[in-house]
Design an enzyme around this catalytic site. Structure first.
Site, mmCIF file in Angstrom:
data_model
loop_
_atom_site.group_PDB
_atom_site.id
_atom_site.type_symbol
_atom_site.label_atom_id
_atom_site.label_comp_id
_atom_site.label_asym_id
_atom_site.label_seq_id
_atom_site.Cartn_x
_atom_site.Cartn_y
_atom_site.Cartn_z
ATOM 1 N N GLU A 91 -11.856 25.872 -39.773
ATOM 2 C CA GLU A 91 -13.207 25.999 -39.223
ATOM 3 C C GLU A 91 -13.302 27.179 -38.260
ATOM 4 O OE1 GLU A 91 -12.278 21.478 -39.450
ATOM 5 O OE2 GLU A 91 -11.183 23.374 -39.234
ATOM 6 N N TRP A 209 20.927 25.225 -69.580
ATOM 7 C CA TRP A 209 19.697 24.687 -68.982
ATOM 8 C C TRP A 209 19.077 23.697 -69.960
ATOM 9 C CZ3 TRP A 209 19.025 25.467 -64.042
ATOM 10 C CH2 TRP A 209 19.531 26.638 -63.447
ATOM 11 N N ARG A 223 9.264 23.502 -54.958
ATOM 12 C CA ARG A 223 10.146 23.688 -53.798
ATOM 13 C C ARG A 223 9.413 24.403 -52.666
ATOM 14 N NH1 ARG A 223 16.102 25.567 -56.183
ATOM 15 N NH2 ARG A 223 16.536 23.655 -57.369
ATOM 16 N N THR A 235 25.868 15.893 -56.985
ATOM 17 C CA THR A 235 25.226 17.120 -57.453
ATOM 18 C C THR A 235 25.905 18.345 -56.867
ATOM 19 O OG1 THR A 235 23.088 16.020 -57.753
ATOM 20 C CG2 THR A 235 23.049 18.407 -57.499
#
Length: 402
Positions: A91, A209, A223, A235
């Site tokens: 604003e 992949w 991300r 991982t």
């Protein structure tokens, strides 16, 4: 690639040159006017406010996405958005950018204007001082410092207020903020990629992949959008990921590794880049001598409670919320994914499906753990969105509460 955020609960077909959703079709066939209790509202200005608001993605967390448009005699005479955390509110920017006097003008803003002093002065008094006489608001702000107070201030000072204009669409772009400001916990999005036969990797563990380039690029937009990214020790050991954002002008998410016993290799990419990218390891280990080795690389630690030998994810979420982290992309393996679902911290799931079949019995399921015993005990989801990304498909669901 065109990156599209659906403005409605809808199926979205996404290609490199096409993005159509039901909101756009509604405007195409019904026109850009709504009837709000007998009041006809030209919603194209609220659409513009939403478009401005999402320019702040990746820059304003943990603040909300806000855009504002000032209209006089059917002409936009000022507009702005919240551009970065700590910067002017939408604003205030719209008023600053006025091209003429705003006396008698109208403002369209997707979120209720604030009326309290924060990092910036309150917006509601500035609106009154500018001479604006009518304000259209999309969402009410659930922040206890604001909720209803901004609307009340405007009305008390002679400004007409119309609420709930494109409320559904305005709520959608700030669901992360709404969750965080009311729970003080991060909004968690669980993401995984799988083949048509539900595999996250081949029987040898190879996973690069699964999806194509378009889908992988979209992950980097996610991300950038969310404030943190979280993985488990499995991982880190299997993939040695960097977990950064690789888009132009993108923001690296804060990295969080769930490592109960502190097995993260000191030569892993996450450790060796910790001075460049903020990184936390959440652990139950109390070995300060070992922790100091990581601290030399810039790693910070979160000491969390343990449940049955594993990290208490709810405790971790509380600590991350206290650090001001409003949202996290969970890119874990099957074990962490199941633990996160079971603990109730997941709010949304992104499933990338590639047109491939790996075969084999394998152990590489997107969600591991012991699983549920009966079908009616399943984790439930709702509000599907389906997007085509090259040859891959992305399905987004929100968790069905209760």
């Amino acid at each position: 690639m065109i990156w599209c955020e659906s403005k409605a609960d809808s199926i979205v077909w996404m290609q490199e040159d096409i993005c159509i959703d039901l909101f756009a079709l509604r405007i195409m066939f019904l026109g850009a006017f709504y009837n709000y209790g007998g009041l006809i509202v030209d919603i194209k200005y609220m659409e513009r406010a939403i478009d401005l608001a999402i320019k702040g993605i990746g820059k304003v967390n943990p603040n909300p996405l806000v855009g504002a448009v000032i209209v006089k005699d059917d002409q936009i005479i000022g507009e702005g958005y919240h551009e970065f955390y700590g910067g002017l509110h939408a604003e205030q920017n719209a008023i600053k950018n006025l091209t003429m006097d705003a006396s008698g003008a109208e403002m369209y803003v997707n979120l209720e204007p604030c009326c309290h002093q924060g990092k910036q002065p309150p917006c509601a008094p500035a609106i009154v001082a500018s001479g604006i006489k009518k304000v259209y608001i999309g969402s009410e702000d659930p922040n206890e410092l604001v909720t209803g107070k901004g609307i009340a201030y405007l009305r008390e000072h002679g400004v007409e207020v119309v609420t709930n204009v494109l409320k559904k669409e305005c709520d959608e772009i700030n669901k992360v903020f709404f969750h965080y400001i009311t729970t003080k916990m991060p909004y968690i999005v669980m993401k995984f990629a799988e083949t048509l036969d539900g595999k996250m990797a081949t029987h040898t563990g190879a996973s690069r992949w699964i999806t194509g380039e378009v889908a992988r690029e979209y992950v980097h937009y996610t991300r950038n959008k969310l404030m943190g990214i979280m993985v488990g020790i499995g991982t880190v050991l299997n993939d040695d990921p960097l977990l950064t954002c690789r888009i132009d002008n993108g923001r690296n998410p804060i990295r969080i590794v769930c490592d109960t016993k502190l097995f993260t290799p000191l030569d892993s990419q996450i450790v060796t880049t910790a001075k460049e990218v903020k990184t936390y390891i959440a652990t139950c280990s109390v070995d300060e001598n070992l922790k100091n080795k990581y601290r030399e690389f810039g790693i910070d630690f979160l000491q969390v409670d343990c449940i049955a030998g594993h990290i208490d994810l709810v405790d971790l979420m509380r600590q991350l919320g206290e650090l001001g982290i409003d949202s996290i992309l969970l890119e874990g393996g099957g074990t962490l994914n199941y633990s996160a679902l079971k603990s109730g911290i997941i709010k949304e799931v992104h499933v990338y499906i590639a047109p491939k079949i790996f075969g084999g019995a394998g152990i590489y399921s997107p969600v591991g753990g012991e699983g549920v015993e009966l079908p009616d005990q399943a984790f439930l989801f709702q509000k599907p969105k389906i997007m085509r990304m090259g040859d891959d498909i992305l399905i987004e669901y929100e968790v069905k509460e209760g």
